[in-house]
Design an enzyme around this catalytic site. Structure first.
Site, PDB file in Angstrom:
ATOM      1  CD  GLU A  75      32.336  47.149  29.063  1.00  0.00           C
ATOM      2  OE1 GLU A  75      32.910  46.356  29.919  1.00  0.00           O
ATOM      3  OE2 GLU A  75      32.405  46.817  27.760  1.00  0.00           O
ATOM      4  CD  GLU A  93      38.718  42.700  26.491  1.00  0.00           C
ATOM      5  OE1 GLU A  93      37.524  42.225  26.182  1.00  0.00           O
ATOM      6  OE2 GLU A  93      38.846  43.521  27.255  1.00  0.00           O
TER       7      GLU A  93
END
Length: 419
Positions: free
Chosen positions: A50, A127
């Site tokens: 993604e 992240e």
């Protein structure tokens, strides 16, 4: 509003909900592929893909992709979930063709440059680190793992540093070729859009798409269990759940209503008893996550170390009582809340486009609002009490706690309290 659906020769479905009074449109491509589609060796590759889709194609650099959409005042983004990945844009009505072209470009022509890949891996490491530093997020990852241990559906969406570091461009490209096939993809749009024009764009821009062949995800097998991590955080973050119901199951809507009665707002049982009456925490709520073949019904709260021992038994007692004394008045109130939420979501083209895509992925067709409302209206208090009995007694709980959780009740006590 008019919903139209067309299935292309390559298996891809185009769905539009035309809202001609709007000046804008939302559109996106949703793929029936998420973290549960991965093997153990591929943990985190759906999310990396993604990210990489925006890092350059054979016709545009990553900067040119961003400038193309922002030069017309639009925005483009993506998100990975357990069961699907979505790539979506919001633009003015005259720029729908541009947005569709950009989406087709990143999903058909991404180059997966190795330099960009290494850079994006570092971004994902950040992240992952941010999630580990945030017990609000981390406790849910561990809760999911306790519910579905050693299964794709129980692993985190982000992956781990070790797993993400192993992926090269060929691995990402191979995963995309496997899973991004026509019958697993939906191009959905809502707002001021023309269905036939979008079908023409999809036909021309996705003509090389392989029609079928994506592997099926591993069947979910709910297990339950416990994870506890004592840390020096100020708050103890606790999640307790049991097996819920799948989207297509008979008990799905009853479980949704049950979760709202227990912890869906300020009038809910948990909020009133745990926060308003006893002051044991600031935030407490219930949830029901439904998947294609399973689900989780859970409650979550955060509190100080001194209140942990009292908090959990009170929450569990509210679960137990709900199986016996949920009233028609509570069910009626929640039905009204759900109906209002559905109607409000129809006013947002972004919400509507995503809703249509997910409905097609889950049920094979868009679900008319009236059909959903009728299903919800058929649920009465007796049905909700029945599903509560089934959920709270049929499976062992999944429990996760992070923070000053030394005084959290033993897992065996939690099991016994739900019998």
């Amino acid at each position: 509003m008019t919903v139209r659906t067309t299935t292309l020769d390559n298996g891809m479905t185009v769905i539009t909900d035309t809202m001609p009074h709007l000046e804008s449109a939302a559109l996106g491509v949703w793929v029936k592929s998420g973290s549960r589609s991965e093997t153990a060796e591929q943990h985190g590759i759906s999310h990396l893909l993604e990210h990489m889709a925006f890092k350059g194609t054979t016709t545009r650099s990553s900067r040119e992709i961003a400038e193309a959409i922002e030069s017309v005042g639009g925005d483009i983004n993506a998100a990975t979930s357990i069961e699907h990945t979505g790539y979506f844009a919001r633009v003015l009505k005259d720029d729908v063709a541009l947005a569709a072209d950009l989406l087709a470009d990143i999903l058909q022509n991404s180059v997966f440059d190795e330099t960009e890949l290494v850079r994006e891996q570092r971004v994902i490491f950040q992240e992952i680190g941010a999630t580990l530093d945030n017990p609000d997020d981390h406790v849910f990852d561990k809760f999911q793992e306790a519910a579905y241990p050693n299964q794709p559906i129980g692993r985190t969406i982000l992956g781990t540093e070790d797993s993400v570091r192993t992926f090269d461009a060929d691995a990402v490209r191979s995963y995309m070729d496997q899973h991004y096939v026509g019958d697993q993809m939906v191009l959905s749009a809502a707002g001021n859009v023309n269905h036939d024009e979008l079908v023409d764009i999809a036909t021309n821009r996705f003509h090389d798409l392989k029609p079928t062949g994506a592997p099926q995800p591993e069947q979910a097998h709910y297990v339950g269990g416990e994870f506890k991590e004592i840390s020096d955080h100020e708050q103890a973050h606790i999640v307790v759940g049991l097996e819920g119901r799948a989207y297509n199951s008979d008990g799905f809507y009853a479980a949704q209503i049950l979760s709202s009665i227990l912890g869906g707002g300020m009038s809910s049982r948990l909020f009133q008893e745990v926060r308003e009456k006893r002051g044991l925490c600031y935030s407490v709520y219930a949830f029901h996550w439904a998947f294609a073949d399973s689900g989780i019904f859970g409650i979550a709260a955060a509190t100080g170390a001194e209140d942990v021992e009292e908090l959990l038994p009170v929450m569990l007692e509210e679960l137990r009582k709900s199986a016996d004394d949920i009233t028609d008045a509570e069910v009626s109130r929640v039905r009204a809340q759900i109906r209002a939420g559905l109607l409000m979501s129809l006013e947002s083209p972004s919400s509507r486009a995503g809703q249509l895509a997910r409905q097609h992925i889950l049920w094979g067709r868009p679900i008319p609002l009236q059909e959903t409302v009728e299903r919800i209206n058929r649920i009465d208090a007796e049905r909700v009490r029945h599903i509560a009995h089934k959920i709270f007694s049929d499976t062992r709980p999944a429990v996760a706690g992070i923070g000053p959780v030394q005084r959290m009740p033993d897992y065996s006590r939690i099991v016994d309290s739900l019998k």
